[in-house]
Design an enzyme around this catalytic site. Structure first.
Site, PDB file in Angstrom:
ATOM      1  N   ASP A 355       7.743  91.592   4.425  1.00 12.15           N
ATOM      2  CA  ASP A 355       8.822  91.857   5.368  1.00 12.15           C
ATOM      3  C   ASP A 355       8.248  92.046   6.774  1.00 12.15           C
ATOM      4  OD1 ASP A 355      11.683  92.664   5.834  1.00 12.15           O
ATOM      5  OD2 ASP A 355      10.709  94.529   6.426  1.00 12.15           O
ATOM      6  N   GLU A 391       7.731  86.746   6.105  1.00  8.55           N
ATOM      7  CA  GLU A 391       8.888  86.686   6.992  1.00  8.55           C
ATOM      8  C   GLU A 391       8.292  86.657   8.396  1.00  8.55           C
ATOM      9  OE1 GLU A 391      13.116  88.968   7.715  1.00  8.55           O
ATOM     10  OE2 GLU A 391      11.318  90.202   7.497  1.00  8.55           O
TER      11      GLU A 391
END
Length: 711
Positions: A355, A391
């Site tokens: 993330d 990401e």
């Protein structure tokens, strides 16, 4: 419990600084925790009544406090108290009144109860340490032995080119599944149940990407609204499976989440499905300077967090969550790498999605391909071989959008693919060259000097963050009122189209158009070069009622409704996945130039090769693609050439039907329709076609022909 005594107080033996965490051994447990700023560290043991026994850790080596406590074994609840300087102006926040979670705890019992007790500072005066004891408001770390008898201990190493990812939430997937026994719904055991595993296997996906399963807590304001952090992007325990997803914990078995998680992985592996974890190493649940003191802040605030050099009482925030972990510090890097290795070796997961991954590469502030974190991963014999997906963006920096900039070992969520393809199917003039580039693997991003493959691109239309596929074709605007922020949260850049009516409708024409739009996008994704990733439930028409930021909705908004599936869409998606698996030409592991290579050709609807002026036409919304399945094919693992059929794919994003002329590609070729996203049943009834024949492609649809066939 037996401990060494001195002056009536229990003491720990010296023990060892390695490994960090609580490690059961013959006769007791070794405890080791990092803090370079502490003056003293106290191990706190708790019995079943909550009575606390404090044991000073008297040995300190190279930043680690450690001790061996005889008589302590698996199941023991514990925490730490740290004495040392409390001086926020210098970034120091030690406070022995605060019970701290072990950063290396293998399991955590209980939850945080928010209140002034968990704040490190006195309410109203952040420069003064709080004297309120937090033990009654804090969960406990647990000593675990980690034993488990695996059915299949071999690592899964499926090629990226053969991977189809399914992003899903452990709880939401099974919370209302009728085939999963009620006590197991919403748990690891539920996801590992034969009904859940069977559905995934029947769908055909090869990997599940689980939203965060590390122990997490909600932001403090959410319980006040009657909400929680459902997604789980608020980590506090990087080695501990979240106890809220455990049927064993529900049943009163403290620490049962560890074996239950392993059993889930074992069941998914038995079905040939890999397990990828969404991990949040960019920030922790302790938020900004006004947040709670739960773990890292109280242990060694400057080591674990990036502090503002001009004002160390404040945190640098590249995450939007109040803090950023300090990937330039040895203690933090060690924590991250130890966690990754633990989940691979002990929990048998197959990879990670990181993330807000650029935050991990900000060793000196800017995004850096040569950062220590990337170097450590690349050199690690355990971590480097698994699936590593970034990401590739974070928050608020000049270089926050880093799509295409990660090192060769990494794959990336391709935000440019998502944006271009969404715009294309809502008939926005993005330029047909942009569509072609994204379809063919985004060579502009990945085929440069580092020679990455098309599989560097993880292709997506929808993910947890944003609209579901059903909502993407049903809403022009977000509808996040249930989140309690007056619809201010969540992105406004949805690139969606409601097909004529906002939200639910009974208009059959609009419903049919939405179904066709969904099929066109799924078809595009599963035919594109790269790694396709589906949002769990998109294949069933799952809706979140227009909520594009449902992070706090642990309810029917996010849970799968198994009684309301779009069975036709589900069958169509299964067919697309099976088709991709059957035909290696759509899983190419190298870029095809198109201009020089005969394996890939681009044609106008008139059947002529695309020219420079055709590519430059900003309003073009249609193109034909030729794929030669026998010219220089990829090789299978045993070296066998992966020869395939030839294919023509016609894309028409116009709102009207368009005639395509079949180009002359291979002499004598005969073409037969395989896929028609406008009307899936029409492909079976379509006649054989030859070069020069016209094929009418319906509005906003994809038609795929297979050939050459014998005439």
């Amino acid at each position: 419990m037996t401990t060494t005594q001195a002056a009536g107080k229990p003491l720990a033996l010296p023990g060892s600084q390695f490994p960090l965490g609580a490690t059961p051994q013959d006769g007791g447990t070794n405890f080791a925790v990092t803090s370079s700023v502490a003056d003293a560290v106290t191990l706190c043991l708790f019995d079943d009544t909550g009575r606390e026994t404090q044991i000073p850790l008297q040995d300190y080596d190279a930043g680690v406090w450690h001790g061996f406590v005889p008589g302590v074994g698996p199941g023991q609840a514990y925490g730490y108290r740290v004495s040392g300087p409390y001086d926020p102006a210098r970034g120091l926040r030690c406070n022995p009144a605060k019970l701290l979670i072990d950063p290396y705890a293998r399991a955590i019992s209980g939850e945080v109860t928010f209140g002034p007790e968990v704040l490190g500072y006195a309410v109203g005066n952040p420069n003064v340490p709080s004297t309120l004891d937090s033990a009654g408001h804090m969960p406990r770390s647990l000593v675990m032995n980690g034993t488990y008898r695996w059915t299949d201990s071999r690592p899964h190493r499926r090629r990226y080119s053969d991977t189809i990812i399914y992003e899903v939430h452990v709880k939401g997937f099974t919370m209302r599944h009728p085939g999963v026994p009620e006590p197991l719904r919403g748990t690891y055991a539920g996801l590992g149940h034969e009904a859940a595993v069977g559905y995934l296997a029947n769908l055909g996906v090869t990997a599940v990407e689980l939203l965060p399963v590390h122990q997490n807590v909600p932001e403090s304001f959410l319980p006040q609204r009657g909400l929680t952090n459902y997604w789980g992007y608020n980590t506090i325990g990087y080695f501990a499976p979240h106890n809220g997803y455990s049927a064993a914990v529900r049943a009163g078995q403290s620490g049962g989440q560890v074996a239950e998680f392993k059993a889930m992985v074992d069941a998914l592996h038995a079905a040939g499905i890999e397990v990828i974890l969404d991990v949040v190493f960019n920030h922790s649940a302790e938020a900004g300077a006004e947040g709670p003191t739960l773990c890292f802040r109280g242990l060694d605030n400057p080591a674990y967090y990036r502090l503002n050099p001009a004002d160390p009482s404040q945190y640098i925030d590249t995450t939007g969550c109040g803090n950023s972990l300090n990937a330039g510090d040895t203690a933090t890097l060690e924590l991250i790498m130890d966690s990754l290795r633990y989940w691979i070796t002990e929990m048998h997961v197959d990879g990670f999605r990181f993330d807000l991954a650029p935050s991990l590469a900000r060793q000196e502030g800017g995004f850096d391909q040569m950062s220590a974190f990337f170097d450590l991963v690349a050199q690690d014999p355990v971590v480097a071989p698994v699936k590593l997906i970034a990401e590739p963006w974070d928050v608020g920096q000049m270089d926050s959008y880093d799509v295409g900039r990660f090192p060769p070992l990494w794959r990336e969520w391709n935000g440019k693919y998502r944006d271009a393809m969404r715009d294309f199917w809502r008939s926005h003039p993005i330029g047909i060259g942009e569509f072609a580039t994204r379809f063919a693997g985004s060579s502009d991003l990945y085929s440069g000097a580092e020679r990455r493959r098309p599989t560097a691109s993880v292709n997506l239309f929808t993910v947890h963050d944003g609209f579901t596929l059903a909502d993407l074709v049903s809403y022009n605007e977000k509808h996040n009122e249930a989140n309690g922020e007056n619809n201010r949260d969540g992105t406004d850049d949805n690139r969606s189209w409601n097909c004529g009516t906002e939200g639910p409708t009974m208009d059959p024409a609009i419903l049919a158009l939405r179904e066709r739009q969904s099929r066109a996008m799924l078809t595009t994704e599963l035919l594109s070069f790269g790694v396709p990733m589906l949002l769990g439930g998109d294949e069933r028409g799952r809706t979140q009622q227009g909520n594009n930021n449902a992070y706090c909705q642990d309810n029917e908004i996010t849970w799968f409704d198994w009684s309301a599936a779009d069975e036709d869409l589900l069958a169509y998606t299964r067919r697309l996945i099976a088709f991709r698996k059957e035909h290696p030409v759509f899983r190419r592991r190298r870029f095809l130039a198109g201009k020089e290579a005969s394996e890939l050709g681009w044609f106008t609807p008139a059947g002529a090769p695309m020219t420079g002026s055709d590519w430059a036409n900003p309003g073009a919304l249609s193109v034909a693609i030729y794929l030669d399945g026998s010219d220089d094919p990829d090789r299978a693992e045993d070296g066998t050439p992966m020869v395939d059929d030839d294919f023509l794919v016609f894309f028409n994003a116009w709102w009207e039907a368009l005639d395509f002329v079949i180009p002359a590609t291979r002499e004598g070729a005969v073409w037969l329709a395989e896929i028609d996203s406008y009307d899936p049943a029409a492909a079976a009834a379509a006649p054989k076609r030859h070069a020069g024949d016209r094929v009418t492609v319906a509005p906003r649809s994809v038609t795929l022909l297979r050939g050459p066939l014998p005439s």
